[in-house]
Design an enzyme around this catalytic site. Structure first.
Site, short mmCIF file in Angstrom:
data_model
loop_
_atom_site.label_atom_id
_atom_site.label_comp_id
_atom_site.label_asym_id
_atom_site.label_seq_id
_atom_site.Cartn_x
_atom_site.Cartn_y
_atom_site.Cartn_z
N VAL A 168 -4.19 -0.80 -2.16
CA VAL A 168 -3.11 -0.78 -1.17
C VAL A 168 -2.26 0.45 -1.47
CG1 VAL A 168 -1.32 -2.16 -0.03
CG2 VAL A 168 -3.10 -3.30 -1.35
N CYS A 169 -2.34 1.49 -0.64
CA CYS A 169 -1.85 2.80 -1.08
C CYS A 169 -0.98 3.48 -0.04
CB CYS A 169 -3.03 3.72 -1.39
SG CYS A 169 -4.29 2.98 -2.42
N THR A 170 -0.34 4.57 -0.46
CA THR A 170 0.38 5.47 0.44
C THR A 170 -0.09 6.89 0.16
OG1 THR A 170 2.35 4.06 0.49
CG2 THR A 170 2.62 6.35 1.19
#
Length: 395
Positions: free
Chosen positions: A142-144
């Protein structure tokens, strides 16, 4: 997937982990400033550098790295096994992993399968558990990620790698257990051939795919998970059952970093290759306007969202939701990230200001293992271990 997130949020709320008003999503704080060079409570340390010689036999490439990090890798694998046993007390799942997964090693691209065998031999871990460790990243990230262009046309690419959602909440320490065990395994790797750099990457020890990387002077690349009903679980199941026409996401990104010779070639490969799991590929080049977010289903490219300076789009920012849709209300990292980028302005974009953006909660959260900063024209990659001290939401 969204139903699972809502259920976990409810459980955490009832157990007191998210009960404070300031912790309830969408939780945001004022855009941070002055966080770079990294220091203070959100900084766990710098990431060490290693070399991997691609001229060596695949079985031998990771020997030094595994030797240095064997204890930490063993601890992580044991934690994952403990989680599996808590869900399946009979131990049958681990038996399947240890006995059956190794039988499928020959179905993987040859060099990656051989590298996993070498990692298993060097660490003393069962081959099936090394394969399982590599599979995890297809479904739990779960990243940005963002790419921004400054006024001079220079491109910056950065990301927070968030991993460990649903993988064991430590109530005593208010943290995700697997996330904590992953941080000591973060490394920067210089992949070389003929003593020359082919590409650079920030990765995890024992993991042969790539999630963050740069081909110096050519392009930068990060991969974010895309939640979908037709998702990674289904692709992995199909692979186990014999349908193997799709590429593993992280093997595809590594192959592109190793073999693509231009931004356009990388974009074509990432857009058109059939995959096991849906994904977002965030790609940056080395010329003004060369940046995009490629939204993928397993079978096809759904959208390419381009940088467009003439239209005022001097950056693209991707979390884990299609950019044309609203993010899940309890997981809105996009709006705080864009707010801070807009506040920074194109005139002031730099490693320092981007690090500020990625240090602002909830872009920074309990799952964040590292922040990576890349400047392709300077062949510069920096990575830092992160922490999110309370108050901080779990994701």
């Amino acid at each position: 997937m969204q139903g699972s997130v809502l259920w976990v949020f409810l459980v955490l709320s009832l157990s007191g982990l998210c009960c404070r008003a300031q912790d309830v999503p969408p939780y945001t704080e004022d855009c941070r400033s002055g966080t770079y060079p990294p220091s203070g409570q959100t900084f766990r340390g710098t990431v060490p550098w290693y070399k991997v010689n691609l001229d060596q036999a695949p079985h031998e490439r990771w020997q030094q790295l595994i030797s240095d990090k064997k204890i930490q890798l063993t601890a992580l694998i044991q934690s994952i096994k403990n989680l599996a046993k808590s869900i399946f007390p009979s131990g049958k799942l681990i038996e399947i992993v240890d006995n059956d997964l190794p039988l499928l090693i020959g179905t993987l691209p040859a060099q990656y399968g051989e590298e996993m065998k070498g990692i298993a031999d060097a660490s003393g871990l069962p081959l099936g558990e090394v394969i399982l460790f590599n599979i995890f990243y297809e479904v739990f990230t779960v990243c940005t990620s963002l790419v921004a262009e400054d006024k001079s046309g220079k491109l910056y690419h950065a990301r927070n790698l968030d991993f460990g959602l649903f993988l064991g909440w430590d109530v005593k320490n208010n943290s995700w257990m697997v996330t904590e065990l992953l941080r000591p395994l973060v490394v920067n790797v210089n992949f070389q051939r003929n003593n020359k750099t082919v590409f650079l990457s920030t990765s995890f020890v024992g993991y042969v795919g790539m999630l963050t990387g740069m081909k110096p002077g050519v392009f930068t690349l990060t991969m974010n998970e895309r939640f979908s009903i037709d998702g990674g679980y289904l692709g992995i199941l199909e692979w186990i059952l014999g349908k193997r026409s799709g590429a593993w996401m992280s093997f595809l990104t590594r192959s592109v970093l190793e073999n693509a010779t231009s931004y356009d070639e990388a974009k074509t490969l990432l857009s058109k290759t059939k995959m096991l799991a849906p994904a977002y590929f965030i790609l940056g080049g080395n010329k003004s306007g060369e940046a995009c977010v490629i939204t993928r289903s397993r079978e096809s490219c759904l959208d390419i969202w381009e940088l467009d300076i003439k239209q005022g789009r001097w950056y693209v920012l991707e979390t884990n939701y299609d950019h044309w849709k609203e993010p899940l209300f309890i997981d809105n990292r996009r709006a705080p990230g864009m707010k801070c980028m807009n506040k920074t302005t194109q005139e002031n974009i730099s490693f320092a200001t981007i690090y500020d953006v990625l240090s602002t909660k909830p872009v920074l959260n309990k799952l964040t293992t590292y922040t990576a900063l890349m400047a392709v024209s300077d062949a510069k990659l920096e990575a830092y271990l992160r922490d999110c001290p309370d108050p901080c939401i779990p994701w």
